[in-house]
Design an enzyme around this catalytic site. Structure first.
Site, PDB file in Angstrom:
ATOM      1  N   TYR A 293      -3.045  -8.561 -13.324  1.00 30.21           N
ATOM      2  CA  TYR A 293      -3.980  -7.670 -14.021  1.00 30.21           C
ATOM      3  C   TYR A 293      -5.024  -8.553 -14.677  1.00 30.21           C
ATOM      4  O   TYR A 293      -4.743  -9.218 -15.672  1.00 30.21           O
ATOM      5  CB  TYR A 293      -3.190  -6.850 -15.046  1.00 30.21           C
ATOM      6  CG  TYR A 293      -3.942  -5.771 -15.788  1.00 30.21           C
ATOM      7  CD1 TYR A 293      -5.248  -5.418 -15.486  1.00 30.21           C
ATOM      8  CD2 TYR A 293      -3.305  -5.078 -16.824  1.00 30.21           C
ATOM      9  CE1 TYR A 293      -5.900  -4.422 -16.178  1.00 30.21           C
ATOM     10  CE2 TYR A 293      -3.945  -4.079 -17.524  1.00 30.21           C
ATOM     11  CZ  TYR A 293      -5.237  -3.747 -17.205  1.00 30.21           C
ATOM     12  OH  TYR A 293      -5.872  -2.749 -17.905  1.00 30.21           O
TER      13      TYR A 293
ATOM     14  N   LYS B 164      -4.799  -5.716 -10.054  1.00 29.00           N
ATOM     15  CA  LYS B 164      -5.576  -4.673 -10.710  1.00 29.00           C
ATOM     16  C   LYS B 164      -6.802  -5.359 -11.276  1.00 29.00           C
ATOM     17  O   LYS B 164      -6.703  -6.208 -12.168  1.00 29.00           O
ATOM     18  CB  LYS B 164      -4.784  -3.981 -11.822  1.00 29.00           C
ATOM     19  CG  LYS B 164      -5.604  -2.902 -12.543  1.00 29.00           C
ATOM     20  CD  LYS B 164      -4.824  -2.232 -13.662  1.00 29.00           C
ATOM     21  CE  LYS B 164      -5.686  -1.194 -14.379  1.00 29.00           C
ATOM     22  NZ  LYS B 164      -4.963  -0.543 -15.494  1.00 29.00           N
TER      23      LYS B 164
END
Length: 323
Positions: free
Chosen positions: A141, A169
């Protein structure tokens, strides 16, 4: 539980965590899971930013995962579950990987260490140590505006070679960086945008999907944007996107997930808009804007009377708003 390299695509929902009177609201959580299990959602993210994971006790997080998995089984639909984990201490995160190794999850979403601002060599060593240790695959992320450090493409490409790191992400806030990574990434390494307002743009650039808080609302429309683009129907994708583009701004007008929780409460999907400090519920000004937008969308529905019903806490509709 599943091969994430073939499942990490499409529309993923970072599920909000409902609270009531300071406690995990299991009734609302079950209702949410049943509702979204029937929608065009390709996976759930639990206990991450939108799920207020930083405020959850260990027992609450474990209960959250168990309830979602249990409700999906009851609905006879199974999609992958990702568990969000965060921290600035590599050793402690390895302990958390051990503590959650037998939970019914499919992979982890792990953000960069916050506050300490490690070097790129430090980030590489940190994520490799976690990936070596984890029982389940990792998606990384990258969100430098929260963690104060950016995972550069050079570092990301080295991490993408690790067999237990399956995707990203992407909230890097640099379209140029994202396009370069999409171009250079190894085959099978998945990239999903986490920037709701840039969803269409990211898909056009080649992202595999999105992890979108806004998809709690108008879920089918967000899914249709991806589906239309995948079929090469760019005009249709743009038309569907224009139906929800303003929504992505409204739901982030104040710190997330408070606006989304207010919306879900007003529509009867959760029994309280409660968030945990240091988050606070939406201001009266934003609540009024959200109410107007909810009413506007309800009035556009051709079948409003067939599914509207009063909510016991003053909401406007039943949980069938999107069906």
């Amino acid at each position: 539980m599943t091969d994430l390299r073939t499942h990490l695509h499409g529309l993923w929902l970072p599920l909000v965590t409902p609270f009531r009177n300071g406690r995990l609201d299991e009734t609302s959580l079950r209702r949410l899971t049943r509702h979204y299990s029937a929608q065009a959602v390709d996976g759930f993210i639990l206990g991450a930013t939108s799920g207020e994971g930083m405020t959850l006790r260990d027992a609450e997080l474990e209960r959250l995962v168990a309830i979602v998995r249990d409700e999906m089984a009851a609905c006879r639909r199974t999609v992958p579950i990702c568990l969000g984990l965060s921290g600035a201490d590599t050793s402690r995160l390895k302990d958390r990987l051990d503590e959650t190794a037998d939970w019914p999850i499919d992979f982890y979403l792990v953000a960069s260490p916050y506050y300490v601002r490690p070097s790129q060599r430090g980030l590489l060593a940190h994520f490799e140590a976690l990936a070596d240790h984890a029982a389940w695959p990792l998606a990384l992320y990258n969100i430098p505006y929260r963690c104060a450090v950016n995972i550069t493409n050079q570092t990301m490409l080295r991490l993408a070679e690790h067999p237990n790191i399956v995707g990203l992400k992407d909230c890097g806030a640099s379209r140029e960086q994202s396009i370069a990574l999409l171009r250079d990434r190894p085959k099978g390494f998945r990239m999903l945008t986490g920037e709701d307002a840039n969803y269409l743009e990211a898909l056009i650039d080649g992202a595999d999907g999105g992890i979108l808080l806004s998809a709690h609302i108008e879920t089918a429309t967000f899914a249709a944007v991806h589906a239309e683009l995948k079929c090469g129907n760019h005009d249709a994708a743009l038309a569907r996107w224009q139906e929800v583009a303003e929504l992505t701004r409204l739901l982030f007008a104040e710190p997330s997930p408070a606006p989304a929780k207010y919306w879900l409460w007003r529509c009867g999907l959760i029994d309280s808009p409660e968030v945990r400090l240091p988050m606070v519920e939406v201001s009266s000004e934003l609540a009024a804007q959200l109410d107007r937008e909810i009413e506007r969308r309800l009035e556009k529905s051709a079948h409003r009377e067939s599914w509207m019903a009063p909510h016991p806490d003053g909401g406007l509709a039943t949980p069938f708003m999107q069906t």
